[in-house]
Design a protein around this motif. Structure first.
Motif, PDB file in Angstrom:
ATOM      1  N   ARG A  11       0.807  -1.230   0.000  1.00 35.53           N
ATOM      2  CA  ARG A  11       0.000   0.000   0.000  1.00 35.53           C
ATOM      3  C   ARG A  11       0.838   1.276   0.000  1.00 35.53           C
ATOM      4  NH1 ARG A  11      -4.161   1.969   4.597  1.00 35.53           N
ATOM      5  NH2 ARG A  11      -5.045   3.691   3.448  1.00 35.53           N
ATOM      6  N   PRO A  12       1.824   1.418   0.893  1.00 32.22           N
ATOM      7  CA  PRO A  12       2.564   2.684   0.936  1.00 32.22           C
ATOM      8  C   PRO A  12       3.638   2.739  -0.154  1.00 32.22           C
ATOM      9  CG  PRO A  12       3.374   1.236   2.638  1.00 32.22           C
ATOM     10  CD  PRO A  12       2.223   0.532   1.990  1.00 32.22           C
ATOM     11  N   PRO A  13       4.182   3.934  -0.393  1.00 36.28           N
ATOM     12  CA  PRO A  13       5.334   4.041  -1.295  1.00 36.28           C
ATOM     13  C   PRO A  13       6.515   3.243  -0.745  1.00 36.28           C
ATOM     14  CG  PRO A  13       4.401   6.181  -0.862  1.00 36.28           C
ATOM     15  CD  PRO A  13       3.714   5.224   0.054  1.00 36.28           C
ATOM     16  N   VAL A  14       7.417   2.874  -1.601  1.00 36.43           N
ATOM     17  CA  VAL A  14       8.501   1.955  -1.247  1.00 36.43           C
ATOM     18  C   VAL A  14       9.399   2.501  -0.131  1.00 36.43           C
ATOM     19  CG1 VAL A  14      10.143   2.750  -2.983  1.00 36.43           C
ATOM     20  CG2 VAL A  14      10.182   0.371  -2.250  1.00 36.43           C
ATOM     21  N   ILE A  15       9.495   3.820   0.004  1.00 33.46           N
ATOM     22  CA  ILE A  15      10.373   4.403   1.022  1.00 33.46           C
ATOM     23  C   ILE A  15       9.900   4.068   2.439  1.00 33.46           C
ATOM     24  CG2 ILE A  15       9.209   6.649   1.051  1.00 33.46           C
ATOM     25  CD1 ILE A  15      12.956   6.200   1.318  1.00 33.46           C
ATOM     26  N   PHE A  16       8.599   3.959   2.638  1.00 37.59           N
ATOM     27  CA  PHE A  16       8.075   3.729   3.984  1.00 37.59           C
ATOM     28  C   PHE A  16       8.483   2.366   4.562  1.00 37.59           C
ATOM     29  CE2 PHE A  16       5.631   7.412   2.918  1.00 37.59           C
ATOM     30  CZ  PHE A  16       5.370   8.029   4.121  1.00 37.59           C
ATOM     31  N   PRO A  17       8.270   1.244   3.854  1.00 36.58           N
ATOM     32  CA  PRO A  17       8.725  -0.026   4.432  1.00 36.58           C
ATOM     33  C   PRO A  17      10.240  -0.132   4.542  1.00 36.58           C
ATOM     34  CG  PRO A  17       7.352  -0.423   2.487  1.00 36.58           C
ATOM     35  CD  PRO A  17       7.483   1.044   2.658  1.00 36.58           C
ATOM     36  N   LEU A  18      10.968   0.496   3.622  1.00 38.76           N
ATOM     37  CA  LEU A  18      12.430   0.461   3.716  1.00 38.76           C
ATOM     38  C   LEU A  18      12.919   1.191   4.960  1.00 38.76           C
ATOM     39  CD1 LEU A  18      13.528   1.009   0.011  1.00 38.76           C
ATOM     40  CD2 LEU A  18      13.600  -1.098   1.341  1.00 38.76           C
ATOM     41  N   VAL A  19      12.358   2.359   5.228  1.00 39.34           N
ATOM     42  CA  VAL A  19      12.745   3.106   6.428  1.00 39.34           C
ATOM     43  C   VAL A  19      12.307   2.350   7.684  1.00 39.34           C
ATOM     44  CG1 VAL A  19      12.370   5.249   7.714  1.00 39.34           C
ATOM     45  CG2 VAL A  19      12.821   5.328   5.276  1.00 39.34           C
ATOM     46  N   ALA A  20      11.147   1.687   7.629  1.00 38.66           N
ATOM     47  CA  ALA A  20      10.692   0.898   8.779  1.00 38.66           C
ATOM     48  C   ALA A  20      11.680  -0.233   9.077  1.00 38.66           C
ATOM     49  CB  ALA A  20       9.298   0.340   8.526  1.00 38.66           C
ATOM     50  N   CYS A  21      12.148  -0.910   8.052  1.00 34.93           N
ATOM     51  CA  CYS A  21      13.137  -1.978   8.253  1.00 34.93           C
ATOM     52  C   CYS A  21      14.453  -1.412   8.780  1.00 34.93           C
ATOM     53  CB  CYS A  21      13.360  -2.742   6.956  1.00 34.93           C
ATOM     54  SG  CYS A  21      11.932  -3.698   6.436  1.00 34.93           S
ATOM     55  N   PHE A  22      14.869  -0.244   8.260  1.00 34.92           N
ATOM     56  CA  PHE A  22      16.082   0.403   8.736  1.00 34.92           C
ATOM     57  C   PHE A  22      15.962   0.780  10.212  1.00 34.92           C
ATOM     58  CE2 PHE A  22      18.122   4.561   9.527  1.00 34.92           C
ATOM     59  CZ  PHE A  22      19.450   4.157   9.462  1.00 34.92           C
ATOM     60  N   LEU A  23      14.832   1.394  10.587  1.00 39.47           N
ATOM     61  CA  LEU A  23      14.639   1.782  11.988  1.00 39.47           C
ATOM     62  C   LEU A  23      14.558   0.566  12.903  1.00 39.47           C
ATOM     63  CD1 LEU A  23      12.144   4.751  11.641  1.00 39.47           C
ATOM     64  CD2 LEU A  23      14.520   4.861  12.359  1.00 39.47           C
ATOM     65  N   LEU A  24      13.948  -0.498  12.430  1.00 45.83           N
ATOM     66  CA  LEU A  24      13.887  -1.728  13.223  1.00 45.83           C
ATOM     67  C   LEU A  24      15.280  -2.297  13.434  1.00 45.83           C
ATOM     68  CD1 LEU A  24      11.925  -3.665  14.610  1.00 45.83           C
ATOM     69  CD2 LEU A  24      11.829  -4.942  12.473  1.00 45.83           C
ATOM     70  N   PHE A  25      16.105  -2.302  12.387  1.00 43.42           N
ATOM     71  CA  PHE A  25      17.484  -2.756  12.512  1.00 43.42           C
ATOM     72  C   PHE A  25      18.261  -1.876  13.490  1.00 43.42           C
ATOM     73  CE2 PHE A  25      21.900  -2.147  11.155  1.00 43.42           C
ATOM     74  CZ  PHE A  25      22.386  -3.421  11.387  1.00 43.42           C
ATOM     75  N   MET A  26      18.083  -0.560  13.389  1.00 41.67           N
ATOM     76  CA  MET A  26      18.783   0.351  14.299  1.00 41.67           C
ATOM     77  C   MET A  26      18.335   0.159  15.745  1.00 41.67           C
ATOM     78  SD  MET A  26      21.035   2.176  12.733  1.00 41.67           S
ATOM     79  CE  MET A  26      21.291   3.515  13.855  1.00 41.67           C
ATOM     80  N   ALA A  27      17.039  -0.091  15.954  1.00 43.28           N
ATOM     81  CA  ALA A  27      16.534  -0.313  17.312  1.00 43.28           C
ATOM     82  C   ALA A  27      17.121  -1.587  17.901  1.00 43.28           C
ATOM     83  CB  ALA A  27      15.014  -0.374  17.307  1.00 43.28           C
ATOM     84  N   MET A  54      10.411   5.625  17.813  1.00 46.49           N
ATOM     85  CA  MET A  54      10.458   6.071  16.423  1.00 46.49           C
ATOM     86  C   MET A  54      10.012   4.960  15.476  1.00 46.49           C
ATOM     87  SD  MET A  54      13.779   8.396  15.789  1.00 46.49           S
ATOM     88  CE  MET A  54      13.708  10.147  16.069  1.00 46.49           C
ATOM     89  N   THR A  55      10.444   3.737  15.763  1.00 48.73           N
ATOM     90  CA  THR A  55      10.065   2.607  14.915  1.00 48.73           C
ATOM     91  C   THR A  55       8.572   2.344  14.985  1.00 48.73           C
ATOM     92  OG1 THR A  55      12.250   1.635  15.297  1.00 48.73           O
ATOM     93  CG2 THR A  55      10.551   0.184  14.424  1.00 48.73           C
ATOM     94  N   ILE A  56       7.995   2.385  16.177  1.00 48.38           N
ATOM     95  CA  ILE A  56       6.552   2.157  16.324  1.00 48.38           C
ATOM     96  C   ILE A  56       5.769   3.232  15.592  1.00 48.38           C
ATOM     97  CG2 ILE A  56       4.660   2.190  18.007  1.00 48.38           C
ATOM     98  CD1 ILE A  56       6.603   0.784  19.965  1.00 48.38           C
ATOM     99  N   PHE A  57       6.176   4.483  15.767  1.00 48.14           N
ATOM    100  CA  PHE A  57       5.471   5.567  15.088  1.00 48.14           C
ATOM    101  C   PHE A  57       5.642   5.465  13.574  1.00 48.14           C
ATOM    102  CE2 PHE A  57       5.915   8.211  19.146  1.00 48.14           C
ATOM    103  CZ  PHE A  57       4.639   7.870  19.556  1.00 48.14           C
ATOM    104  N   TRP A  58       6.835   5.081  13.114  1.00 45.41           N
ATOM    105  CA  TRP A  58       7.039   4.971  11.676  1.00 45.41           C
ATOM    106  C   TRP A  58       6.230   3.819  11.088  1.00 45.41           C
ATOM    107  CZ3 TRP A  58       9.100   8.303   8.348  1.00 45.41           C
ATOM    108  CH2 TRP A  58       9.198   7.890   7.034  1.00 45.41           C
ATOM    109  N   ILE A  59       6.121   2.716  11.819  1.00 47.15           N
ATOM    110  CA  ILE A  59       5.288   1.611  11.341  1.00 47.15           C
ATOM    111  C   ILE A  59       3.835   2.061  11.252  1.00 47.15           C
ATOM    112  CG2 ILE A  59       4.374  -0.667  11.984  1.00 47.15           C
ATOM    113  CD1 ILE A  59       7.212  -1.357  12.942  1.00 47.15           C
ATOM    114  N   GLY A  60       3.379   2.859  12.214  1.00 45.48           N
ATOM    115  CA  GLY A  60       2.038   3.437  12.122  1.00 45.48           C
ATOM    116  C   GLY A  60       1.890   4.322  10.901  1.00 45.48           C
ATOM    117  N   ALA A  61       2.922   5.113  10.598  1.00 49.92           N
ATOM    118  CA  ALA A  61       2.873   5.962   9.402  1.00 49.92           C
ATOM    119  C   ALA A  61       2.941   5.124   8.132  1.00 49.92           C
ATOM    120  CB  ALA A  61       4.026   6.962   9.436  1.00 49.92           C
ATOM    121  N   THR A  62       3.654   4.009   8.181  1.00 50.49           N
ATOM    122  CA  THR A  62       3.723   3.114   7.026  1.00 50.49           C
ATOM    123  C   THR A  62       2.358   2.505   6.739  1.00 50.49           C
ATOM    124  OG1 THR A  62       6.037   2.611   7.515  1.00 50.49           O
ATOM    125  CG2 THR A  62       4.887   1.087   6.070  1.00 50.49           C
TER     126      THR A  62
END
Length: 129
Positions: A11-27, A54-62
């Motif tokens: 559903r979202p643009p490709v940047i959203f899941p990529l950033v979510a995976c990046f933030l999850l890795f960083m967390a 940040m990861t939880i909020f970004w997943i919500g935005a995703t």
């Protein structure tokens, strides 16, 4: 579960899941670095909590939820304001989680990557529920 994965990656643009995976890795990396190590000061144990939020909020935005977008924007504003205007180096070291240091005229200029992510949220905010 299949519907969640479909909504998350399709559903979202490709940047959203990529950033979510990046933030999850960083967390996960921050948890491994600061919570499992007993030698760190207590104040640095807050770093994983900030990245988890940040990861939880970004997943919500995703998932195109406005609460996720607003939470990420507020947390970004808070961390950037504390980084630049906070007293002492402890806050700068605490909040340089997502800073990109760019050499500029012989100095290192800190650029918050979370602000770039926040612009992506602002660009798609009208489409969120």
């Amino acid at each position: 579960m299949k519907q969640f994965i479909n909504n998350f990656f399709s559903r979202p643009p490709v940047i959203f899941p990529l950033v979510a995976c990046f933030l999850l890795f960083m967390a996960v990396n921050e948890i491994q670095l600061f919570l499992t190590n007993g030698d760190t000061d207590f104040i640095y144990k807050i770093r994983p909590a900030i990245l988890i939020l940040m990861t939880i909020f970004w997943i919500g935005a995703t998932l195109f939820k406005k609460w996720g977008a607003l939470g990420f924007l507020l947390l970004t504003a808070l961390t950037v304001a504390l980084f630049y205007f906070g007293p002492g180096m402890e806050y700068k070291r605490l909040l340089d989680i997502l800073m990109l240091y760019i050499p500029y005229e012989g100095r290192l200029l800190p650029v918050p990557v979370s602000i770039v992510f926040a612009f992506a949220i602002l660009f798609y905010y009208r489409r969120m529920e």
